[in-house]
Design a protein around this motif. Structure first.
Motif, PDB file in Angstrom:
ATOM      1  N   ASP A  24      -9.926  -2.407  -7.419  1.00  0.00           N
ATOM      2  CA  ASP A  24     -10.054  -1.251  -6.267  1.00  0.00           C
ATOM      3  C   ASP A  24      -8.601  -1.202  -5.808  1.00  0.00           C
ATOM      4  OD1 ASP A  24     -10.148  -0.162  -3.747  1.00  0.00           O
ATOM      5  OD2 ASP A  24     -11.790  -1.626  -2.975  1.00  0.00           O
ATOM      6  N   GLY A  25      -8.230  -0.035  -6.075  1.00  0.00           N
ATOM      7  CA  GLY A  25      -6.817   0.460  -5.610  1.00  0.00           C
ATOM      8  C   GLY A  25      -6.820   1.521  -4.419  1.00  0.00           C
ATOM      9  N   VAL A  26      -8.045   1.757  -3.951  1.00  0.00           N
ATOM     10  CA  VAL A  26      -8.318   3.042  -3.091  1.00  0.00           C
ATOM     11  C   VAL A  26      -7.257   3.073  -1.820  1.00  0.00           C
ATOM     12  CG1 VAL A  26      -9.588   3.786  -1.267  1.00  0.00           C
ATOM     13  CG2 VAL A  26     -10.721   2.994  -3.526  1.00  0.00           C
ATOM     14  N   SER A  27      -6.686   2.015  -1.253  1.00  0.00           N
ATOM     15  CA  SER A  27      -5.844   1.974  -0.130  1.00  0.00           C
ATOM     16  C   SER A  27      -4.481   1.626  -0.457  1.00  0.00           C
ATOM     17  CB  SER A  27      -6.634   1.170   1.028  1.00  0.00           C
ATOM     18  OG  SER A  27      -6.249  -0.002   0.684  1.00  0.00           O
ATOM     19  N   GLY A  28      -4.298   1.234  -1.881  1.00  0.00           N
ATOM     20  CA  GLY A  28      -2.836   0.670  -1.933  1.00  0.00           C
ATOM     21  C   GLY A  28      -2.051   2.036  -3.109  1.00  0.00           C
ATOM     22  N   ILE A  29      -2.734   2.412  -3.941  1.00  0.00           N
ATOM     23  CA  ILE A  29      -2.073   3.217  -4.980  1.00  0.00           C
ATOM     24  C   ILE A  29      -1.209   4.393  -4.194  1.00  0.00           C
ATOM     25  CG2 ILE A  29      -2.412   5.028  -6.787  1.00  0.00           C
ATOM     26  CD1 ILE A  29      -2.860   2.155  -7.570  1.00  0.00           C
ATOM     27  N   GLY A  30       0.025   4.794  -4.521  1.00  0.00           N
ATOM     28  CA  GLY A  30       0.790   5.544  -3.942  1.00  0.00           C
ATOM     29  C   GLY A  30       1.651   4.800  -2.812  1.00  0.00           C
ATOM     30  N   ALA A  31       1.272   3.606  -2.267  1.00  0.00           N
ATOM     31  CA  ALA A  31       2.090   3.134  -1.305  1.00  0.00           C
ATOM     32  C   ALA A  31       2.734   1.630  -2.020  1.00  0.00           C
ATOM     33  CB  ALA A  31       1.307   2.482  -0.083  1.00  0.00           C
ATOM     34  N   ILE A  32       2.148   1.177  -2.768  1.00  0.00           N
ATOM     35  CA  ILE A  32       2.571  -0.213  -3.495  1.00  0.00           C
ATOM     36  C   ILE A  32       2.479   0.094  -4.963  1.00  0.00           C
ATOM     37  CG2 ILE A  32       1.718  -2.622  -3.749  1.00  0.00           C
ATOM     38  CD1 ILE A  32       0.158  -2.060  -1.128  1.00  0.00           C
ATOM     39  N   GLU A  33       3.447  -0.281  -5.623  1.00  0.00           N
ATOM     40  CA  GLU A  33       3.763   0.093  -7.140  1.00  0.00           C
ATOM     41  C   GLU A  33       2.817  -0.685  -7.920  1.00  0.00           C
ATOM     42  OE1 GLU A  33       7.607  -1.147  -9.157  1.00  0.00           O
ATOM     43  OE2 GLU A  33       7.004   0.667 -10.342  1.00  0.00           O
ATOM     44  N   HIS A  34       2.204   0.066  -8.861  1.00  0.00           N
ATOM     45  CA  HIS A  34       1.177  -0.437  -9.676  1.00  0.00           C
ATOM     46  C   HIS A  34       1.386  -0.073 -11.062  1.00  0.00           C
ATOM     47  CE1 HIS A  34      -3.027  -1.549 -10.830  1.00  0.00           C
ATOM     48  NE2 HIS A  34      -2.781  -0.423 -11.562  1.00  0.00           N
ATOM     49  N   LYS A  35       1.134  -0.865 -12.179  1.00  0.00           N
ATOM     50  CA  LYS A  35       1.502  -0.566 -13.498  1.00  0.00           C
ATOM     51  C   LYS A  35       0.373  -0.777 -14.355  1.00  0.00           C
ATOM     52  CE  LYS A  35       6.320  -2.069 -12.878  1.00  0.00           C
ATOM     53  NZ  LYS A  35       7.567  -2.843 -13.457  1.00  0.00           N
ATOM     54  N   ALA A  48       0.457  17.643  -3.711  1.00  0.00           N
ATOM     55  CA  ALA A  48       0.842  16.069  -3.141  1.00  0.00           C
ATOM     56  C   ALA A  48       1.374  15.428  -3.969  1.00  0.00           C
ATOM     57  CB  ALA A  48      -0.451  15.299  -2.633  1.00  0.00           C
ATOM     58  N   LEU A  49       0.944  15.562  -5.371  1.00  0.00           N
ATOM     59  CA  LEU A  49       1.671  14.847  -6.517  1.00  0.00           C
ATOM     60  C   LEU A  49       2.877  15.122  -6.711  1.00  0.00           C
ATOM     61  CD1 LEU A  49      -1.450  14.399  -8.882  1.00  0.00           C
ATOM     62  CD2 LEU A  49      -0.403  12.442  -7.563  1.00  0.00           C
ATOM     63  N   ASP A  50       3.223  16.625  -6.615  1.00  0.00           N
ATOM     64  CA  ASP A  50       4.492  17.312  -6.705  1.00  0.00           C
ATOM     65  C   ASP A  50       5.488  16.518  -5.524  1.00  0.00           C
ATOM     66  OD1 ASP A  50       4.037  18.583  -8.818  1.00  0.00           O
ATOM     67  OD2 ASP A  50       3.594  20.432  -7.656  1.00  0.00           O
ATOM     68  N   MET A  51       4.854  16.222  -4.330  1.00  0.00           N
ATOM     69  CA  MET A  51       5.718  15.952  -3.249  1.00  0.00           C
ATOM     70  C   MET A  51       6.200  14.468  -3.426  1.00  0.00           C
ATOM     71  SD  MET A  51       4.038  16.969   0.161  1.00  0.00           S
ATOM     72  CE  MET A  51       5.107  16.396   1.228  1.00  0.00           C
ATOM     73  N   MET A  52       5.214  13.733  -4.165  1.00  0.00           N
ATOM     74  CA  MET A  52       5.490  12.430  -4.517  1.00  0.00           C
ATOM     75  C   MET A  52       6.522  12.090  -5.608  1.00  0.00           C
ATOM     76  SD  MET A  52       1.662  10.746  -4.093  1.00  0.00           S
ATOM     77  CE  MET A  52       1.997   9.112  -4.091  1.00  0.00           C
ATOM     78  N   LEU A  53       6.329  12.964  -6.663  1.00  0.00           N
ATOM     79  CA  LEU A  53       7.142  12.820  -7.633  1.00  0.00           C
ATOM     80  C   LEU A  53       8.784  13.497  -7.454  1.00  0.00           C
ATOM     81  CD1 LEU A  53       4.615  13.939 -10.545  1.00  0.00           C
ATOM     82  CD2 LEU A  53       5.619  11.608 -10.141  1.00  0.00           C
ATOM     83  N   ALA A  54       8.655  14.564  -6.565  1.00  0.00           N
ATOM     84  CA  ALA A  54       9.778  14.930  -6.216  1.00  0.00           C
ATOM     85  C   ALA A  54      10.707  13.789  -5.294  1.00  0.00           C
ATOM     86  CB  ALA A  54       9.875  16.224  -5.325  1.00  0.00           C
ATOM     87  N   GLU A  55      10.101  13.151  -4.387  1.00  0.00           N
ATOM     88  CA  GLU A  55      10.834  12.016  -3.582  1.00  0.00           C
ATOM     89  C   GLU A  55      11.088  11.062  -4.683  1.00  0.00           C
ATOM     90  OE1 GLU A  55       8.333  10.461  -0.713  1.00  0.00           O
ATOM     91  OE2 GLU A  55       9.718   9.069   0.028  1.00  0.00           O
ATOM     92  N   GLY A  56      10.272  10.746  -5.979  1.00  0.00           N
ATOM     93  CA  GLY A  56      10.600   9.916  -6.608  1.00  0.00           C
ATOM     94  C   GLY A  56       9.669   8.496  -6.360  1.00  0.00           C
ATOM     95  N   MET A  57       8.980   8.108  -7.117  1.00  0.00           N
ATOM     96  CA  MET A  57       8.027   6.894  -6.925  1.00  0.00           C
ATOM     97  C   MET A  57       8.815   5.506  -6.506  1.00  0.00           C
ATOM     98  SD  MET A  57       5.210   8.463  -7.096  1.00  0.00           S
ATOM     99  CE  MET A  57       4.424   6.922  -6.573  1.00  0.00           C
ATOM    100  N   ASP A  58       9.903   5.306  -7.186  1.00  0.00           N
ATOM    101  CA  ASP A  58      10.584   4.417  -6.453  1.00  0.00           C
ATOM    102  C   ASP A  58      11.103   4.482  -4.898  1.00  0.00           C
ATOM    103  OD1 ASP A  58      10.537   3.155  -8.772  1.00  0.00           O
ATOM    104  OD2 ASP A  58      12.628   3.240  -9.400  1.00  0.00           O
TER     105      ASP A  58
END
Lengths: 383, 383
Positions: free
Chosen positions: B165-176, B251-261
């Motif tokens: 269950d990664g509902v509340s963490g994906i996009g905030a905490i790195e997940h591989k 939204a994904l564009d915004m995240m990838l433009a910022e860079g996931m790191d």
């Protein structure tokens, strides 16, 4: 330049700017008083649209999820189910019941036809063991409207529950949940309710609750008892699509301000004009006038001309999307939706472009005759 | 005048104006080439965010629907399930498995603690019969982050599938997903993915597919094989939430433009500042720094003061919504979300208002000390 797009498929349908604006409001918490108030308002408005005092749940999933909610809460493995099928979506409802292990008695009335009440009467008389009966209010794949009042009159005399797929007809065609005795009614946001896809609605009668509460099939997200448990506080069991709720409130306001009788009359008028136009162009309609849907019109492609060729010209040259045929009707029919946020000028657009597209694919057509037929309907010159 | 609202709960979270604008575009048909292109784009972007080459399905329902999709496609009645529970959402995942008739071995690590890997190792060694293991990446009810890499290293050595269950963490905490070996990962739109609720996302590994394809539990709307059947054409089995898909792409564009790191570093910084501020105000945190979530911070209310009294002042006088405690923590903690569309100034707002609210409910606080502690974090003055 070809930026203007005209979406004329039976869902998703165009969303009014007022509704888009409502959905664009800042998010609110779903466990807040503000959300509870919104939820209560929506259910109050839905009761008017659906003509019911039954419990109404707004679910965060598209229409098929509400059909599965109906099945998962009433059907156990081995239960006998009578499925009244008039097209693709009638088949889907039956398939969900099969996925839950039901013994499904499928009666197929043929694509383009409506449910024959005599057959239903005979079926119910011959076998008293049906636990639920599945019916489709408006068969989206064929543009056929079924007589839910008539079906309900027969089923309500038996212990069986009547589950109705009203996904594509509610808001376009009058439906009297309580007066007719529909136990579970399902509908969805993206058709005549004028919203994007993502919410569905389900009503549950007292008779249905007695079955629902004891049902044994696995259910969690689709659990009606879980939804009921927090219903009196206007809460939802799981996270609701908050923005869509804001949009639904605005869309229902629009419908109630127009007046539901006017909404239904508008749909009837648009359907009548579309059918008159198609006939004037020498095209054959899939269903008889008697059982034709007011939400969409299904038209046979002229002999020797692929329906999808006509649709390609409409899309590419005029920005218009008609739906094609599904299943056994693929390539043979096109479907023009006139539901929800749709008015006279949309029909003018649809028919005038259709005339040009027909001419372009080699069908002999006198330009303007379809438009004229529709105009005569709008001007009250046709009975 | 009090029109400005600050939603600081762990979902729904504020939606960026760019994403609202994307969702406000005119609807497109879900069986169109335009939609297929959109769908393909989104999945491509999600692969980067989730670090996976597994199949990714975007489902039209909220997060619990994706958890049920994971269970309905892998669990049959009588199957042995190991549930690693660290709070309310771990309990929910276990309850869904129970609804599907599983024999669930529930290991509760205590609310506020994370999963102890030694216990997992012992459990897996003692019983080789687990079919699936359930874990929560980020436990929303307590603000605890679990070591999914560590759990996956243990589970991947066994025949069991790991469902996360990664509902509340994906996009905030790195997940591989792939590197760690997570078989099924679930997440949802309304948390760090910066959208309203209504979509969820699920990834399925090769190891998982072998179980999924043979599973016997009833499933229709949640059927992964049905979704897979049309996946190569970028179609969906049932009507997708089209507007939300448009929003997700933006939204994904915004995240990838910022860079996931950078996205993850921003979340870590906001969490660090929030924790430093709470400590400076003399407040106790629910979890240790070691396992604290970067998506939200759970804080004990000072002794003798109800957490919900503080929350009421914040809401009424400052337009700010913190989340309260769930279950056994109700009234005892408040939770400050700093996930998704959240930046330094949001923390300034949260902490400065918290200081005032604490003073107003009678807690002895030196105004400005929490803010100062957060500022020092932002200025790099704290290790």
């Amino acid at each position: 330049m070809q930026d203007k797009k005209y979406l004329m498929i039976p869902g998703p349908t165009p969303v009014p700017p007022t509704v888009v604006a409502a959905m664009s409001q800042p998010l609110i918490g779903h466990r807040s008083d503000d959300f509870a108030k919104l939820h209560e308002q929506i259910v109050g408005k839905l009761k008017k649209v659906l003509q019911t005092n039954n419990d109404i749940f707004v679910l965060t999933n598209s229409g098929t999820g509400s059909l599965e909610t109906a099945i998962a809460n009433t059907v156990n493995p081995g239960d006998k189910v009578l499925a009244l099928i008039t097209g693709n979506f009638g088949e889907r409802f039956a398939n969900i019941a099969k996925a839950y292990g039901a013994k499904v008695d499928e009666v197929d009335f043929g694509w383009g036809n409506d449910v024959d009440l005599k057959v239903v009467e005979e079926k119910l008389a011959a076998d008293s063991g049906y636990k639920v009966v599945l019916a489709t209010q408006n068969e989206t794949s064929t543009g056929v409207k079924n007589d839910i009042a008539g079906i309900a009159a027969l089923v309500s005399k038996t212990p069986a529950l009547l589950l109705v797929d009203g996904v594509s007809g509610i808001g376009a065609i009058e439906h009297k949940t309580d007066e007719w005795g529909v136990d579970i009614l399902c509908t969805a946001s993206q058709k005549a309710l004028m919203l994007p896809p993502g919410l569905s609605v389900i009503t549950v009668s007292e008779k249905a609750w007695r079955v629902v509460n004891d049902n044994q099939s696995p259910r969690f997200y689709f659990s009606l008892p879980a939804a009921k448990k927090v219903y009196d506080k206007w809460n939802t069991a799981y996270t609701p699509g908050v923005s869509m709720f804001l949009g639904m409130d605005a869309a229902l306001d629009m419908m109630l301000a127009e007046g539901m009788d006017n909404v239904y009359a508008r749909h009837a008028l648009l359907a009548k004009a579309t059918r008159a136009a198609a006939k004037a162009l020498g095209l054959k309609l899939l269903s008889e006038d008697r059982c034709a849907s007011n939400a969409l019109t299904a038209v046979w492609s002229p002999e020797g001309i692929g329906a999808d060729d006509i649709r390609k010209v409409l899309k590419k040259q005029y920005g218009i999307t008609f739906a094609g045929g599904q299943g056994k009707l693929k390539g043979k029919i096109f479907r023009i939706a006139h539901m929800g946020f749709s008015d006279k000028m949309d029909i003018m657009i649809a028919i005038s472009a259709l005339e040009m597209a027909l001419a372009q694919v080699g069908y002999s057509v006198e330009l303007g005759t379809g438009v004229k037929a529709a105009q005569e309907v709008f001007l009250g010159k046709v009975e």
